[in-house]
Enzyme design. Structure first.
Site, PDB file in Angstrom:
ATOM      1  N   TYR A  83      -3.451   5.553   9.217  1.00 54.14           N
ATOM      2  CA  TYR A  83      -2.983   4.200   8.897  1.00 54.14           C
ATOM      3  C   TYR A  83      -1.799   3.925   9.813  1.00 54.14           C
ATOM      4  O   TYR A  83      -0.638   4.063   9.429  1.00 54.14           O
ATOM      5  CB  TYR A  83      -2.582   4.119   7.422  1.00 54.14           C
ATOM      6  CG  TYR A  83      -2.328   2.718   6.909  1.00 54.14           C
ATOM      7  CD1 TYR A  83      -3.379   1.837   6.673  1.00 54.14           C
ATOM      8  CD2 TYR A  83      -1.036   2.283   6.632  1.00 54.14           C
ATOM      9  CE1 TYR A  83      -3.143   0.561   6.175  1.00 54.14           C
ATOM     10  CE2 TYR A  83      -0.787   1.012   6.137  1.00 54.14           C
ATOM     11  CZ  TYR A  83      -1.846   0.156   5.913  1.00 54.14           C
ATOM     12  OH  TYR A  83      -1.609  -1.108   5.412  1.00 54.14           O
ATOM     13  N   TYR A 114       0.856  -1.189   0.000  1.00 56.72           N
ATOM     14  CA  TYR A 114       0.000   0.000   0.000  1.00 56.72           C
ATOM     15  C   TYR A 114       0.887   1.232   0.000  1.00 56.72           C
ATOM     16  O   TYR A 114       2.008   1.214   0.524  1.00 56.72           O
ATOM     17  CB  TYR A 114      -0.915  -0.034   1.227  1.00 56.72           C
ATOM     18  CG  TYR A 114      -1.884   1.120   1.340  1.00 56.72           C
ATOM     19  CD1 TYR A 114      -2.676   1.512   0.255  1.00 56.72           C
ATOM     20  CD2 TYR A 114      -2.010   1.814   2.535  1.00 56.72           C
ATOM     21  CE1 TYR A 114      -3.562   2.573   0.372  1.00 56.72           C
ATOM     22  CE2 TYR A 114      -2.905   2.871   2.657  1.00 56.72           C
ATOM     23  CZ  TYR A 114      -3.670   3.246   1.569  1.00 56.72           C
ATOM     24  OH  TYR A 114      -4.554   4.292   1.687  1.00 56.72           O
TER      25      TYR A 114
END
Length: 396
Positions: free
Chosen positions: A272, A262
């Site tokens: 995140y 990612y």
């Protein structure tokens, strides 16, 4: 594994339709056509059937919100009667995919696209969800998701319980061994599963790592505990090293392995957390090193796909995935929704002979969002005449 006269699907013209429900399940996989020389009459009469031993079967394409286009199976012939297209022919290949737990994530989409190209599918599912996964299959809850682009059904030959956070039984702490969610299962560590796959199949050709876990993913990095940080790295990055270590002896020379990463590995994605951005950075670094080591030892290629945000069940743990999807749709160069099968298509290419010289790479499948330096939805750019995509041309 039974083989049809002509395998795979060819990239075809698309026609839009409005999906009936759901958000972002894997779209019909891009098509591929047999590269072997067969007569025009054989091609015209052939039916596209992707078959392996019947056990499990796959997802039907779904999308959400806007108009979507689907690929249509073709017989391998162009309008003028000549064979057309490049071939991704994975017939006779066995793929082990670690991390499939339902029918709406990237792992499932990859399985579907590999099956569409003719590969035999073997799956490793996290132990605590194994029963749910099997029960859902048996009760037909995934029936709507089973159809391949050519109309046949994806089949999964075997599913193994797997917890990639543990290399062998000696690594498993007592509280996990005694956990009721693991009751009734055995031989689920990485080394044990690799040994079982060797016993059952002898060898494989493709290894897919599609799993990650960060128990403190919702915490900022400065609030992440050492235990949570190391757990994220163990489950999300070292698990790939472990899988390749134990499966490498049974991957045929010339085979391939891929993982999923990612953009948080190289860009700041607030929210995140829990060490997950560090885990993805480690995964990408390991991809390069493993490409060298596996390439020199057994001529195995190792790549990773940096996929854009998808509204899968697993991604819901982040807490703001829907907003990330909306942000991508507004700010990416390709202003459209990202579908899981677009990642599956890229995976099928990377493990195929067409990518025989590609290894140690990060392949971005995110509508180009990784290339952006700023978010164009910022008020700073309000006066700029930034073009917007035409809705009617999305997903073509």
């Amino acid at each position: 594994m039974a083989a049809a006269t002509a395998s795979g699907l060819q990239i075809a013209r698309v026609r839009p339709y409005v999906p009936s429900r759901g958000f972002s399940k894997a779209r019909a996989g891009a098509a591929l056509v047999d590269s072997k020389r067969i007569t025009h009459s054989e091609l015209r009469s052939s039916e596209f059937v992707s078959s392996v031993r019947p056990f499990y079967q796959s997802i039907r394409t779904q999308a959400s919100r806007s108009v979507k286009a689907v690929t249509k199976a073709m017989s391998g012939m162009s309008d003028n009667g000549a064979a057309s297209g490049l071939s991704i022919d994975l017939r006779g290949k066995k793929a082990f995919i670690a991390g499939v737990a339902d029918d709406n994530g990237y792992g499932w989409a990859i399985a579907k696209c590999l099956a569409a190209a003719g590969a035999e599918i073997i799956i490793g599912t996290w132990v605590p969800v194994m029963k749910i996964f099997e029960t859902s299959f048996k009760r037909g809850k995934f029936d709507e998701s089973r159809v391949l682009p050519n109309g046949s059904l994806m089949e999964i030959t075997k599913v193994y319980p797997l917890d990639a956070a543990f290399d062998n039984l000696e690594d498993v702490p007592e509280d996990v061994k005694s956990n009721k969610r693991y009751a009734g299962f055995s031989n689920w560590t990485v080394q044990e599963v690799a040994e079982l796959v060797k016993q059952d199949f002898g060898s494989i050709d493709i290894l897919v790592h599609s799993l990650a876990n960060g128990p403190e993913v919702s915490k900022p990095l400065l609030e992440t505990s050492r235990k949570g940080y190391l757990a994220a790295l163990s489950a999300s990055s070292y698990s790939f090293v472990s899988l390749l270590k134990y499966f490498l002896p049974i991957i045929k020379p010339g085979g391939s392995s891929i993982s999923l990463t990612y953009i948080a590995s190289e860009r700041i994605i607030p929210g995140y957390g829990g060490g997950m951005s560090s885990a993805k950075a480690a995964l990408e670094s390991d991809t390069r090193v493993l490409a060298f080591e596996a390439g020199r030892r057994r001529n195995i290629r190792v790549n990773t796909i940096s996929a854009g945000p998808l509204g899968s069940r697993a991604a819901k743990a982040i807490g703001f995935i829907d907003r990330m999807i909306e942000y991508s749709a507004v700010n990416a160069p390709l202003q459209k929704e990202l579908f899981a099968d677009e990642v599956g298509n890229a995976a099928a290419f990377l493990v195929s002979p067409l990518a025989s010289a590609i290894t140690g790479t990060v392949t971005y499948v995110d509508n180009g969002l990784h290339a952006m330096g700023v978010g164009i939805d910022s008020p700073v750019f309000a006066e700029l005449a930034i073009p917007k995509a035409e809705t009617s041309k999305q997903c073509l």
